[in-house]
Motif scaffolding. Structure first.
Motif, PDB file in Angstrom:
ATOM      1  N   PRO A 168      47.511  -2.723  -4.114  1.00  0.00           N
ATOM      2  CA  PRO A 168      48.602  -2.099  -4.878  1.00  0.00           C
ATOM      3  C   PRO A 168      49.939  -2.446  -4.241  1.00  0.00           C
ATOM      4  O   PRO A 168      50.036  -2.595  -3.024  1.00  0.00           O
ATOM      5  CB  PRO A 168      48.298  -0.596  -4.738  1.00  0.00           C
ATOM      6  CG  PRO A 168      47.503  -0.482  -3.472  1.00  0.00           C
ATOM      7  CD  PRO A 168      46.672  -1.730  -3.399  1.00  0.00           C
ATOM      8  N   GLY A 169      50.963  -2.608  -5.061  1.00  0.00           N
ATOM      9  CA  GLY A 169      52.288  -2.836  -4.509  1.00  0.00           C
ATOM     10  C   GLY A 169      52.907  -4.174  -4.825  1.00  0.00           C
ATOM     11  O   GLY A 169      53.961  -4.506  -4.280  1.00  0.00           O
ATOM     12  N   ALA A 170      52.298  -4.968  -5.716  1.00  0.00           N
ATOM     13  CA  ALA A 170      52.875  -6.270  -6.052  1.00  0.00           C
ATOM     14  C   ALA A 170      54.253  -6.107  -6.698  1.00  0.00           C
ATOM     15  O   ALA A 170      55.187  -6.865  -6.388  1.00  0.00           O
ATOM     16  CB  ALA A 170      51.938  -7.047  -6.982  1.00  0.00           C
ATOM     17  N   ALA A 171      54.398  -5.130  -7.581  1.00  0.00           N
ATOM     18  CA  ALA A 171      55.691  -4.905  -8.229  1.00  0.00           C
ATOM     19  C   ALA A 171      56.728  -4.456  -7.212  1.00  0.00           C
ATOM     20  O   ALA A 171      57.891  -4.891  -7.245  1.00  0.00           O
ATOM     21  CB  ALA A 171      55.547  -3.857  -9.335  1.00  0.00           C
ATOM     22  N   VAL A 172      56.313  -3.601  -6.278  1.00  0.00           N
ATOM     23  CA  VAL A 172      57.220  -3.145  -5.226  1.00  0.00           C
ATOM     24  C   VAL A 172      57.666  -4.322  -4.368  1.00  0.00           C
ATOM     25  O   VAL A 172      58.846  -4.439  -3.999  1.00  0.00           O
ATOM     26  CB  VAL A 172      56.543  -2.075  -4.354  1.00  0.00           C
ATOM     27  CG1 VAL A 172      57.457  -1.658  -3.201  1.00  0.00           C
ATOM     28  CG2 VAL A 172      56.178  -0.855  -5.180  1.00  0.00           C
ATOM     29  N   ALA A 173      56.722  -5.213  -4.050  1.00  0.00           N
ATOM     30  CA  ALA A 173      57.057  -6.383  -3.241  1.00  0.00           C
ATOM     31  C   ALA A 173      58.055  -7.275  -3.957  1.00  0.00           C
ATOM     32  O   ALA A 173      59.001  -7.788  -3.349  1.00  0.00           O
ATOM     33  CB  ALA A 173      55.787  -7.169  -2.910  1.00  0.00           C
ATOM     34  N   SER A 174      57.862  -7.483  -5.261  1.00  0.00           N
ATOM     35  CA  SER A 174      58.777  -8.335  -6.027  1.00  0.00           C
ATOM     36  C   SER A 174      60.182  -7.745  -6.056  1.00  0.00           C
ATOM     37  O   SER A 174      61.176  -8.464  -5.890  1.00  0.00           O
ATOM     38  CB  SER A 174      58.256  -8.511  -7.460  1.00  0.00           C
ATOM     39  OG  SER A 174      57.019  -9.190  -7.477  1.00  0.00           O
TER      40      SER A 174
END
Length: 245
Positions: free
Chosen positions: A76-82
């Motif tokens: 989880p967290g790909a959107a946060v990373a982007s």
């Protein structure tokens, strides 16, 4: 018996990469969901910016490594990373880092599946006849177009677009460049959100990721989907015309 045992060991070894990915994904989903969030970014943004100013290249390396791990293991967290990429590095550099990191991560999943289940399923596809053979031939005729569509259509989960091509035997080089090209529009949107995330945090709000679905954003992306699908439609129309003729 020894040959059977050796074959069994080789079979298990071949599946180890995919097993490792699945195991880490399950553990990561359970343990990291409360850490890879916008709250974490909000609480640590000043420390991150200070570290960036003191060691820019070091932060680039750390960011890319974390992003790659998130994608490889479907954490989880790909959107946060982007969004974080845009916040820390700006629109141009952030987009480039997001695209490169996501592409490397996607390639990791692709190769893990190819070395594991992919070899077995590809062999079955090669030996199959009838409709399966027709499906395989159709995919190979439209490989580039289908791969681009998988990336451009926002409704297709990222991990599905990583695994499916490996399991049907597409060429890795085609997977690699279509992944990089196909995720650019979405990467620009999320990075753009990240550029202004500091002001959003100052207002006590979270970034609005629904921007991706705004007409002025989703419209051009859907237009690219249509362009990617056009060769498939033209080929299908020509084939039907020849049959009728």
């Amino acid at each position: 018996m020894s040959e059977m045992a050796e074959t069994s060991k080789q079979g298990i070894a071949r599946h180890l990469p995919l097993i490792a990915v699945a195991a880490v994904a399950i553990i990561g989903a359970a343990t990291l969901k409360d850490y890879l969030t916008f709250d974490t970014l909000r609480d640590n943004r000043e420390a991150l910016m200070a570290f960036r100013d003191q060691n820019y290249l070091g932060l680039v390396g750390i960011f890319a490594a974390i992003y790659i791990l998130i994608v490889v293991f479907s954490l989880p967290g790909a959107a946060v990373a982007s969004v974080t990429g845009g916040f820390l590095f700006g629109l141009v550099s952030g987009t480039a880092l997001n695209v490169v990191s996501a592409t490397i991560g996607a390639s990791g999943i692709f190769l893990a599946a190819r070395w594991g289940l992919g070899e077995m399923l590809t062999a079955k596809f090669e030996a199959a006849e009838g409709r399966v053979q027709m499906l395989k031939a159709a995919l190979r005729q439209n490989e580039i177009e289908v791969l681009l569509l998988l990336r451009l259509v926002p409704a297709v989960p990222f991990f599905v677009a990583n695994l499916l091509p490996a399991l049907v035997g597409v060429r890795f080089v085609n997977f690699l460049w279509t992944t990089a090209a196909g995720i650019i529009p979405g990467a620009i949107v999320f990075t753009w959100i990240g550029v202004g995330v500091g002001e959003v945090f100052d207002r006590g709000e979270d970034p609005d990721l629904s921007l991706l679905w705004e007409p002025h954003v989703i419209g051009p992306i859907l237009g690219l989907c249509v362009l990617a699908a056009m060769p498939i439609i033209v080929k299908s129309f020509r084939a039907k015309h020849k049959q009728e003729g």
